[in-house]
Structures are given as C-alpha cells and as structure tokens.
Design a protein around this motif. Structure first.
Motif, mmCIF file in Angstrom:
data_model
loop_
_atom_site.group_PDB
_atom_site.id
_atom_site.type_symbol
_atom_site.label_atom_id
_atom_site.label_comp_id
_atom_site.label_asym_id
_atom_site.label_seq_id
_atom_site.Cartn_x
_atom_site.Cartn_y
_atom_site.Cartn_z
ATOM 1 N N ALA A 340 0.870 -1.188 -0.093
ATOM 2 C CA ALA A 340 -0.011 0.022 0.014
ATOM 3 C C ALA A 340 1.209 1.319 0.154
ATOM 4 N N ASN A 344 0.453 3.854 -3.125
ATOM 5 C CA ASN A 344 0.037 5.211 -2.769
ATOM 6 C C ASN A 344 0.852 6.209 -3.003
ATOM 7 N N ASP A 384 -6.617 -4.279 2.638
ATOM 8 C CA ASP A 384 -7.711 -3.467 2.385
ATOM 9 C C ASP A 384 -8.196 -2.169 3.019
ATOM 10 N N PHE A 387 -5.258 1.566 0.417
ATOM 11 C CA PHE A 387 -5.170 2.008 -0.749
ATOM 12 C C PHE A 387 -5.851 3.465 -1.202
ATOM 13 N N SER A 389 -7.554 6.048 -3.389
ATOM 14 C CA SER A 389 -8.898 5.576 -4.227
ATOM 15 C C SER A 389 -8.506 5.710 -5.692
ATOM 16 N N VAL A 393 -6.083 -2.843 -7.395
ATOM 17 C CA VAL A 393 -5.257 -4.392 -6.861
ATOM 18 C C VAL A 393 -5.699 -5.032 -8.333
ATOM 19 N N MET A 415 -11.823 -8.357 -0.679
ATOM 20 C CA MET A 415 -11.302 -7.020 -0.691
ATOM 21 C C MET A 415 -12.397 -5.903 -0.962
ATOM 22 N N GLN A 417 -12.988 -3.012 0.033
ATOM 23 C CA GLN A 417 -12.731 -1.651 0.054
ATOM 24 C C GLN A 417 -11.724 -1.167 -1.049
ATOM 25 N N THR A 418 -11.273 -2.070 -1.892
ATOM 26 C CA THR A 418 -10.327 -2.296 -2.748
ATOM 27 C C THR A 418 -10.805 -2.435 -3.982
ATOM 28 N N TYR A 472 -17.525 -0.694 -6.174
ATOM 29 C CA TYR A 472 -16.406 -0.139 -6.437
ATOM 30 C C TYR A 472 -16.221 1.241 -7.071
#
Ligand code: GCW
Length: 714
Positions: A340, A344, A384, A387, A389, A393, A415, A417-418, A472
């Motif tokens: 991450a 990022n 998760d 990362f 926005s 992945v 995941m 949230q990713t 997503y």
C-alpha cells in the motif's frame, strides 16, 4: 455536402477496390482479423441491407468521426459491391445517421434524456426511427467514442447477418478500464509471446509510424478495448526516459482517435541511479537517488516530476502497472514498507492528472506461507482499505499462475474496499502457446460466473470486478496480450478468437462463449451457417480437452520448467520448490494431489462458505478441482464408481480423443474456408495432436510409476 475522402479514406478505397475484386481465392491469411471487407453472399440479406442503407450521415468533425466515415464507406461499399454515399450533413435521403445529440439537436428529444444518461460516456444506442418523416437507423452516443463503438457494433450486425428491422439496442460497457497488457520489451522480444516480435518498433519510433499501429488500434476499438499497457511488467526503467516517453507519445497519438489510452509498466527502482545497480537484480534505475523508498520525500518528488513530464507529452496518459516484490522485481518491501505504501506513492503522483495505479497481487514470497496458493491473499487482504482511491489491485484469475484450470483466486470478494482488477492471460503460456487450438472464452466464463459467495449467493466474480458487489468506484479488466508482428497477429489463426473474446467479454461479461465464437467465425471465416456451427462446436470443447490432456482433475503446474510448453512432471529442484512440478502434484505410491484441506495447508479457509466446506471434503469438492485441494490414494473411489487412477487415465485419453476429433473436423472443412488459413491451421493441428499425445503419454507413464497400475483407455 458530399463526403470527401481523407488519406485514410483513400487507403480504404484501395481496400474497396481489392474487395470488389475479391474472389474466393483472395486470401489475407488472417491478416485482416475479424475486420474483413467482404461482399454479402446471401441475396435476401443483401437486398434488405442495401434497400435500408444507402446514404450515411456522420456529422461530427473529430478525427474519430472521420474514422467512422471511412469505415462506413469501405465496409458498406464492399458489402454491397457498389459505391455508397457517406455525407457530413443530413439530407432527406439519409438513412443511417450517426451523431451525438450535440451534433444533431433533436436527437435528445427523440431518444430521451434518461436513455442517453444510461449509456454514459462510452455506450451507444442503435435505433430504428423516423427522421424528417423518413425511416432511418440512428446510432447515437454522448461522445464520439461511443459513436465509434456503435458503428462497429452495427457493422458487426451486418457481418453476422442480423435483421435490421425494428432495432432497439442500448449498450454500455460493464467495466470501465478494458486493457491489454503487453509483456513487450525494449529489445523487441515479448515475454511469453508466441506470435513473432513486438509490434512496437522502438528503434523506428518516434520518426517512423508503422502502419500496423493503426490497424491494431482499429481492431481493439472494434471490440471495445480502451487502453494498452505498452511494456512488460518485468519493467525496464528505460521506458521512463524522455527518449522512450517520446516514442510512447507517438503511439498514444495514433491510438487516441480510436479511444485507446496508453499506460506503462514501471519498475519500482526507477528513481535509483545506475551506480547503485546490483548485478543480477532487476533493481536498476534511471534517476539519481540512492534508494526508492516510498516514504523518502525525494523519491516521492521524483515520481511526481516524472508523472508531470509524462502528462506533458501524453495528456491522456492512463497510469502505471506495477509488479513489485515478485520474481526479483524490486518493491517497497525492500525498505520495510507495504504494497500500500508503494502503490499510494505512485497514486499520489498520478492523481492530479487523473491517472491510476494497477498494483499486481502476483506475489509468492515463500516466507509468507509454505503453500504458494495462499500467499497473495495473506499479503493483500490485511491491506484492504489502505489504498488510495486511484489504486487498483490487479489479480490473476487463479491463485497460482494462469494454469489450464485453477479455482478462482480467493482475493475476489475478500477486498471490499479496494477495486480489484481481473488479469486474464490471452497469450497461451500454459495452454500450448500458439501451437494448440484452445478457445479461451469458456474458461474465462467459468471464472466470471463463479459465485464467490462473498455476500451470499449471487456474488459472482463478475459482480466483484464490475463493481456492483462492493460498489467499487472504478472497475477494470486486463488481458495479457497474445499479439505480435506475425502476419496473422497471434501466431495461431484461432488465437485471434481469444483476443476478440477478451474484448467482447470485457465490454459485456454476460455474453456467452458460444455467441462470441459465432460472431468471430462469421466475421473471420465463413458466412455459411452449417460450417459456422461445426467450427463453433469444435472450438467450444477445446479448452476442456487441453485441461484433460495436460492437467486433469485439479492437477497443476507440471509443465516443462522455464519454457512452459510440454510436460515435465518429474521436475524437481531443491531450492526453488514452488517452481517445481513435484511440489504441486506430490505423487507417491500413497496417491496424488496437494492437500489444501483444513488438515493440510488450509488454503480452503481463504474461501467463503459454503465453498470452504465444499472444497474441504473430497466428497463435496467438485472433481474438476479434486487434486488441487486433496491428496488422495490411487484407489480413491470417484463419483463414476471408477478409481482415481482409472478416471485420471480416461481424462487424459478424452483430451487427446478430442484433439483427434478436431483434426478430422478441420479436414472436413477443406475448400469451405480460406485456403491459406486452412493450410496453416492444418499444420498447427498436426503438431498440436502430436504434442497432446506427448503430454498424455509422458504424464501417464510418469504417474504410473507411483500408481503401479495398468493404464486404462476405456
Ligand atoms: O506466469 C509467470 C510468467 C512470467 C511472468 C509472470 C508474471 C511477466 O512465467 O513470465 O512475468 O508470471 O505474471 O509476472
């Protein structure tokens, strides 16, 4: 105003002249892909089409609209065998109108705001309607890009013999980023490429623009692909030098009117000065810094400046694809940072310009877990939510590596949230390179339709990647390209169908493999129904056959080391365990298979219920995955009542029997398809057949040493 031919138009006109002379003997030997200009043989259809469409109006002035005019002119003239009119302005005689509501006010009222909102930026509407009291067909979209997709869709309808009466089509892509990943290198080689050298002639760029760049963009646009990662994920930092960025910028210029954005794979060590290069490590950069620690402010600044430089040259640049801390590629973990942290940092550099990072999950550090299949999940799931926005992945479909059959990668669904981007492999690294005829759409559908149960029943893999399951904010799918500079682009003529199918599924994962094959065959090989049906049915069974003669019943990773073509079940190597065959099949006199049950490596625990329970017991585990999850005695009783050994042998024979059937089927089509294609495919099939036997016999003889039983054939 009568449409004047552009330069591209003149090229198409030449094609038209060629097409009008096109006798059955004319052959492009696969070069023209599914975009052949050909006359419609069916008289009724020809009459229907030519009576309905003879004056086309494409009113926009962009380069994209010019492409649409050129395409319409060339296709329709060729299909009819006579010149047609393509205008920029509407007249009473216009019967095919291609325009956005901005270009032709009035469309919005006719179509309705909500329908136009539904199709978004890339979708299109094709509709039969009245315009100035005349029956017309309208192709409309919010952007010129959508018009181009609509135009290609319409042409596909004609090529596949669809009726034009009363059309109401609304189509928008289910997935936003639909990319090809090229594993192409600076020296023109292609990692896992089996169709010649790279299409990109780096030594000629930026001065010379090869004509095929445009053909390539056109082919991609015709199936909805909207982005291209130009270079290998084992990335050479040279691609980020100004010299190479200028070359990439030229490609981006060619691709832009076709709606295709350029992306680059980047080496995480790029900011490092060459003087810090460590021999034998892919850690060598083009910068002047001593490290590439993502928390080092100088490193962060380096990437920000690099991103700004790229966007000055390529204003619509898409972003970076990264393979980090995998197979000796450098990454943030060298500095004690996480995936991450690394992703990022790059995301921050790209964010001001709207770029994205595609951070690959293909990692298998042996220190994480003894079972390779578990490692990516163990490294990524805890990240998760961490990362930025604009980070995807990107994950392969299965947890090991593009094997002929694997269960779905357990990351999908895990995941929420990713945004997870699905990576499929179009090039047949493990499915017979460009020698074996293997239609991959049935395999991809098997993954896309797999119900992960992440949020209960109906949580299919496709609902994960199209964003609907976890909402997503961005969605993506990538296919590792099988394209090279061979005349027929993909080495095996039938491998074109895999490129085609990838694009079609990326646009709409609900299309069936049969439907896609049928379209491709009718556009590429024949307009004859019965011939098309024979070829379609031959293609449909080809992947299962490949699984059977290579790795049936959940077996995996027993191919020739390094080359990945033939079988090498005996391959063992003390220090590179998870690259060896023996590690995966674990064959012995006591049985065969990798125990990933709760009493083994417990990889089953990474799946959602009820899969974890189903996979956990050999009684409920689908037999197609049996030896992936279980180590079982040769005498184990299968659902058929046969022993595991007997069933194992029969699968190998079923695989080669199918190849025999393909050889015979193809023979029966001599004279019914293009001669040149016929010959090339025949030669490939002979080799395919021989090598399928080699797979069967090598594997059965090897495993027989352990089973100590007779090989059964029926
Ligand atoms: O499948 C393996 C291939 C490597 C490839 C790697 C990856 C680009 O054998 O050639 O490297 O996967 O996906 O990174």
């Amino acid at each position: 105003m009568r449409f004047c031919l552009s330069r591209a138009g003149i090229i198409l006109l030449i094609c038209f002249l060629q097409c009008s002379n096109m006798a059955k003997s004319h052959s492009d030997c696969g070069h023209d892909l599914w975009l052949k200009y050909q006359k419609i043989e069916n008289k009724d259809l020809l009459e229907q089409y030519s009576s309905m469409i003879s004056v086309v109006c494409v009113s926009g002035s962009s380069a994209t609209c010019q492409i649409i005019r050129d395409e319409m002119y060339a296709w329709l003239s060729c299909m009819y065998g006579e010149d047609i009119l393509v205008n920029t302005s509407l007249s009473e005689s216009s019967d095919l109108i291609i325009a956005t509501p901005k270009q032709l006010p009035g469309i919005e009222k006719q179509i309705g705001k909500s329908q136009l909102a539904y199709i978004g930026d890339e979708g299109f509407i094709i509709q039969s309607m009245k315009f100035i009291d005349n029956p017309v067909i309208l192709i409309t979209a919010s952007q010129d890009q959508g018009l181009l997709y609509g135009a290609f869709h319409f042409l596909r309808m004609l090529q596949t013999g669809r009726d034009l009466y009363d059309i109401h089509i609304m189509s928008r892509p289910k997935i936003q980023y639909r990319l090809l990943n090229h594993w192409d290198n600076v020296d023109g080689s292609v990692e896992r490429g089996y169709a010649g050298k790279s299409l990109w002639k780096w030594d000629e760029l930026p001065d010379r623009i090869d004509l095929r760049y445009k053909d390539y963009a056109r082919a991609n646009a015709s199936i909805g692909i909207n982005g291209v990662v130009l270079n290998n994920v084992n990335a050479n930092p040279t691609f980020l030098t100004l010299e190479y960025l200028n070359k990439a910028a030229k490609l981006a210029d060619v691709f832009r009117p076709y709606g295709i954005r350029v992306f680059l794979s980047v080496n995480f060590s790029s900011p490092i000065s060459a003087k810090f290069h460590i021999e034998g490590n892919r850690r060598a950069g083009i910068g002047d810094l001593p490290d590439s620690d993502p928390l080092n402010p100088d490193v962060r600044m380096w990437w920000k400046e690099k991103a700004a430089e790229i966007y000055r040259l390529i204003p619509d640049f898409g972003g970076f694809l990264v393979k980090a801390n995998s197979e000796s590629m450098p990454g943030p973990q060298e500095y004690g940072r996480t995936h991450a942290d690394g992703a990022n940092m790059l995301a921050e550099a790209l964010a001001p310009f709207g770029g994205v990072v595609m951070w690959r999950s293909f990692v298998y550090n042996a220190n994480v877990d003894p079972d390779r299949a578990k490692r990516a999940y163990m490294e990524f799931v805890p990240l998760d939510g961490q990362f930025k926005s604009n980070v995807f992945v990107q994950s392969k479909n299965g947890p090991v590596d593009f094997q002929p059959r694997e269960p779905v990668h357990p990351l999908f669904g895990a995941m929420p949230q990713t945004p997870l981007m699905l990576e499929l492999q179009i090039t047949q690294e493990y499915l017979g390179h460009s020698t074996h005829l293997v239609y991959l759409a049935p395999m991809w559908k098997e993954y896309l339709q797999f119900d992960t149960h992440a949020k209960g029943e109906g949580s299919t893999l496709s609902s994960v990647i199209d964003g609907s399951l976890h909402d997503y904010k961005m969605t993506g799918i990538a296919g590792v390209s099988n394209i090279g500079d061979d005349t027929n682009w993909t080495g095996h003529f039938f491998a074109q169908a895999n490129w085609y199918a990838f694009g079609r599924l990326a646009w709409d994962h609900e299309l069936t493999a049969e439907q896609i094959a049928d379209e491709w065959i009718r556009m590429s090989l024949t307009q004859d129904d019965s011939v098309a049906n024979i070829i379609q049915s031959m293609m449909m069974g080809s992947r299962e056959a490949c699984v059977n003669y290579m790795t049936p019943l959940g077996l995996h990773h027993i191919m020739q080391a390094g080359f990945h073509y033939g079988p090498q079940p005996s391959f063992a190597h003390a220090s590179r365990l998870d690259w060896t065959s023996v590690y995966y099949h674990k064959a012995g006199t006591n049985g065969i298979g990798f125990d990933r049950s709760s009493t083994g490596s417990n990889a089953v625990s990474q799946y959602f219920s009820p899969w974890k329970e189903r996979f956990n017991s050999p009684d409920t585990c689908p037999e197609i995955y049996l030896l992936w999850f279980h180590h079982l005695p040769w005498t184990y009783s299968m659902k058929s009542g046969r022993t595991l050994w007997e069933e194992f042998c029969l699968h190998y024979y079923a695989g080669t029997d199918y190849v025999d059937h393909m050889v015979e089927t193809w023979k029966s089509l001599q004279g019914q398809v293009d001669d040149c294609i016929y010959q090339e495919v025949s030669e490939k099939l002979i080799k395919h057949q021989q090598d399928a036997y080699v797979w069967r016999d090598t594997c059965l003889k090897y495993f027989q040493k352990f089973s100590q039983r007779e090989i059964v054939q029926e």
